[in-house]
Write an enzyme that holds these catalytic residues in place. Structure first.
Site, mmCIF file in Angstrom:
data_model
loop_
_atom_site.group_PDB
_atom_site.id
_atom_site.type_symbol
_atom_site.label_atom_id
_atom_site.label_comp_id
_atom_site.label_asym_id
_atom_site.label_seq_id
_atom_site.Cartn_x
_atom_site.Cartn_y
_atom_site.Cartn_z
ATOM 1 N NE ARG A 108 -2.559 1.144 3.541
ATOM 2 C CZ ARG A 108 -3.351 1.560 4.516
ATOM 3 N NH1 ARG A 108 -4.640 1.679 4.306
ATOM 4 N NH2 ARG A 108 -2.869 1.817 5.701
ATOM 5 C CB THR A 112 -1.844 7.054 -3.620
ATOM 6 O OG1 THR A 112 -1.271 5.735 -3.553
ATOM 7 C CG2 THR A 112 -0.877 7.982 -4.329
ATOM 8 C CG ASP A 204 -0.624 -8.251 10.119
ATOM 9 O OD1 ASP A 204 -0.551 -7.131 9.588
ATOM 10 O OD2 ASP A 204 -0.195 -9.298 9.569
ATOM 11 C CG ASP A 207 2.695 -9.020 11.930
ATOM 12 O OD1 ASP A 207 3.672 -9.212 11.178
ATOM 13 O OD2 ASP A 207 2.276 -7.891 12.235
#
Ligand code: URA
Length: 213
Positions: A108, A112, A204, A207
């Site tokens: 990502r 933006t 996550d 993770d």
């Protein structure tokens, strides 16, 4: 729950739900999380492949001859969205060892907030294959939509999306962008938080499966 025309299939099987609850628990260790993800991926694979076409093959059992069903040889491609997709990939591949495998890497852009491709390697002849995209968490849907865009650009026409958990926002985004891509998931949670994590979720997924935090 198994209508192929449905955009969303929630696999509410008790075994799936039980394993998912253990995975959600923040005290579940990495090794257990990874093992459960592998087990659930196979139960979800059962659902996402439910509509694979069968052909009839003539065989001989020790008792007599018979016409028996066999997979029609429809070629399959499994596409993992890096990195968390790899946690679903192994289990599905164990069930469908002849599937071809591809990888899509997206990150990502912090300015933006749009997904940017950093890796794309997929099998040839995607137009001729059932393509199953795997990513445990359908959150904002941004990376899932971008991955499906890339796969369609590469020729894929028959795509399914397999995830463990989905947020309503991600489902809506996928449905708007790719109404032809059915989603199979173990659960739809309440919402996304302000940083795009699924709530209550499981944290996550990358993770937790790789022990990176
Ligand atoms: N990705 C994750 O790993 N977890 C979330 O909750 C959302 C996206």
């Amino acid at each position: 729950m198994t209508d192929s025309d449905r955009h969303l299939t929630i696999v509410d099987h008790p075994l799936v739900q039980h394993k998912l609850t253990i995975m959600r628990d923040k005290d579940t260790p990495t090794a257990v999380f990874r093992q459960l993800l592998r087990e659930i991926s196979q139960l979800l694979a059962y659902e996402v492949t439910r509509h694979l076409p069968l052909a009839i093959k003539h065989i001989e059992t020790p008792m007599r001859e018979m016409d028996a069903p066999t997979l029609a040889g429809k070629k399959l491609a499994l596409i993992s969205i890096l990195r968390a997709g790899n946690g679903l990939l192994d289990g599905v591949l164990e069930l469908i060892p002849s599937a071809r495998v591809g990888f899509v890497g997206l990150y990502r852009d912090e300015e933006t907030l749009k997904p940017v491709q950093y890796y794309f390697k997929v099998p040839e002849g995607l137009d001729d294959r059932l393509v199953i995209v795997v990513d445990p968490m359908l959150a904002t849907g941004n990376s899932s939509v971008a991955a499906v865009d890339l796969l369609k650009n590469a020729g894929a026409t028959n795509i399914r999306f397999l995830c463990l958990l989905a947020a309503p926002e991600g489902i809506a985004r996928m449905k708007e962008a790719h109404p032809d891509v059915p989603i199979v998931t173990a659960a739809v949670d309440e919402k996304l938080n302000e940083v795009g994590y699924i709530v209550p979720g499981l944290g996550d997924a990358g993770d937790r499966m790789f022990g990176t935090k």
